[in-house]
Design an enzyme around this catalytic site. Structure first.
Site, short mmCIF file in Angstrom:
data_model
loop_
_atom_site.label_atom_id
_atom_site.label_comp_id
_atom_site.label_asym_id
_atom_site.label_seq_id
_atom_site.Cartn_x
_atom_site.Cartn_y
_atom_site.Cartn_z
N ASN A 84 -0.49 -8.78 4.68
CA ASN A 84 -0.90 -7.61 5.04
C ASN A 84 -0.73 -7.78 3.96
O ASN A 84 -0.67 -7.38 3.08
CB ASN A 84 0.84 -7.80 6.06
CG ASN A 84 0.24 -6.00 6.56
OD1 ASN A 84 -1.00 -5.32 6.23
ND2 ASN A 84 0.98 -6.30 7.16
N CYS A 89 -5.05 0.13 3.24
CA CYS A 89 -5.09 -0.78 3.99
C CYS A 89 -6.51 -1.33 3.51
O CYS A 89 -6.59 -2.70 3.12
CB CYS A 89 -4.69 -1.35 5.27
SG CYS A 89 -6.02 -0.03 6.49
N HIS A 126 -6.01 -1.82 11.70
CA HIS A 126 -5.55 -1.58 10.83
C HIS A 126 -6.60 -3.14 10.00
O HIS A 126 -6.52 -3.51 10.41
CB HIS A 126 -4.14 -2.13 10.66
CG HIS A 126 -3.10 -2.64 9.94
ND1 HIS A 126 -2.96 -2.31 8.36
CD2 HIS A 126 -3.22 -3.99 9.32
CE1 HIS A 126 -2.55 -2.09 7.88
NE2 HIS A 126 -2.41 -3.59 7.71
N GLN A 180 0.22 -1.15 -0.07
CA GLN A 180 -0.21 -0.57 -0.38
C GLN A 180 1.08 1.32 -0.44
O GLN A 180 0.09 2.35 0.29
CB GLN A 180 -1.12 0.31 1.15
CG GLN A 180 -0.27 -0.05 2.47
CD GLN A 180 -1.47 -0.11 3.98
OE1 GLN A 180 -2.18 -1.02 4.00
NE2 GLN A 180 -1.49 0.51 4.40
#
Length: 343
Positions: free
Chosen positions: A310, A142, A283, A136
């Site tokens: 992630n 996110c 997140h 990102q």
């Protein structure tokens, strides 16, 4: 005016700290290697401060890993591209997920019919549901990466084709009064799913590439459509068993956690468990599976974990993934707000 004053005080404090900072000569080579690896360049005015922050993070990582070697932690840390950021800067830049006030209004995942003996382990990567790890960048998007990851998995489940979908499409096209996402300043997966429903599609990554910026208007056109969503649901809040059942029955699930700890900023490997990790989520990630691990030679003490994707690139964590302690009182709020699309 008050915000500006706070910012000015922070700048003055940082400059003052840097002016009295004495570099550690033993870390000169590691510092230069780190800058080269991550393409870091600084002005004369900022390099001293960034070096000071980096050295402090270096020592924090070294101390933690010594404690890990002594058996005090279940995970290791490692220097990464966030090394020149304080934990406050890291959170302000990377952790911009917003909690959904309308979550309770969504249809709820029903685990009726799910086997009372689910698989001991699950990894949807092995079944073709998961695209490569993305990055990102310095953009608090996110939520968009978590959303596309869930849609990518369901699109594969429906069509047998794994297509990388466009986060930029979501960043630019839901930053408005209708969807009330904030681009690089945060957003919600549910609102991203609703946009895809209303828009009758989302673009592919190839047709609408990611820029890590939110300063342009929506550029979507129907010719870009690569996947659709018909509805979306939530997993019962704070219920890890329900989240596990959803991962088994549905596939990769959009979820979130508290990623604000300095230990998370520099996570490298192992099963992440930080007793000080709170329940306030900030997140968004993608739950792609779960499993069980044993620590140490001959250990009979199993540790359950979540396998999570992630969006900070492959140089963070274990090639972009991390394992989080599972069934440990909803550690870091991992089951607080999980949603998934229906295709």
């Amino acid at each position: 005016m008050q915000v500006f004053v706070v910012f000015l005080v922070a700048v003055v404090t940082a400059v003052a700290a840097a002016s009295s900072f004495s570099k550690d000569p033993a870390l000169e080579d590691p510092w230069q290697e780190w800058k080269g690896l991550h393409g870091k360049q600084y002005s004369e005015e900022t390099e001293s401060y960034r070096r000071m922050v980096w050295e402090d993070n270096w020592r924090f990582i070294e101390q933690h890993n010594q404690e890990h070697a002594a058996g005090k932690h279940s995970y290791k840390l490692g220097m990464n591209h966030f090394g020149d950021l304080t934990n406050e800067e890291f959170n302000r830049t990377m952790n911009r997920f917003h909690q959904d006030p309308a979550l309770e209004e969504l249809p709820v995942f029903n685990s009726t019919g799910i086997s009372s003996q689910p698989p001991r382990e699950m990894d949807w990567r092995n079944k073709g549901y998961v695209t490569p790890v993305k990055n990102q960048g310095r953009c608090g998007s996110c939520w968009a990466f978590s959303a596309t990851g869930a849609v990518e998995g369901q699109h594969f489940k429906k069509t047998g084709r794994l297509v990388s979908l466009s986060e930029q499409n979501l960043v630019e096209c839901t930053k408005n009064k209708k969807y009330m996402n904030y681009g690089c300043n945060g957003g919600l997966m549910g609102r991203a799913f609703q946009y895809i429903i209303d828009n009758r599609g989302i673009a592919s990554e190839r047709r609408y590439p990611y820029t890590a910026k939110d300063n342009k208007p929506c550029r979507y056109s129907a010719s870009m459509k690569a996947a659709r969503v018909s509805s979306y649901c939530r997993v019962p809040n704070r219920n890890e068993k329900a989240l596990r059942d959803a991962v088994v029955a549905i596939g990769p699930i959009s979820t979130c956690l508290n990623a604000g700890r300095r230990t998370f900023q520099f996570y490298r490997s192992g099963i992440y468990y930080d007793p000080k990790c709170g329940q306030s989520i900030n997140h968004a990630v993608l739950a792609v599976g779960y499993g069980v691990s044993w620590f140490g030679s001959g250990s009979s003490r199993p540790t359950k974990f979540w396998l999570l994707k992630n969006s900070w690139g492959r140089r963070w964590g274990n090639r972009g993934y991390f394992r989080l302690a599972r069934d440990k009182n909803n550690h870091c709020g991992i089951a607080n707000q999980a949603v998934y699309p229906v295709i």
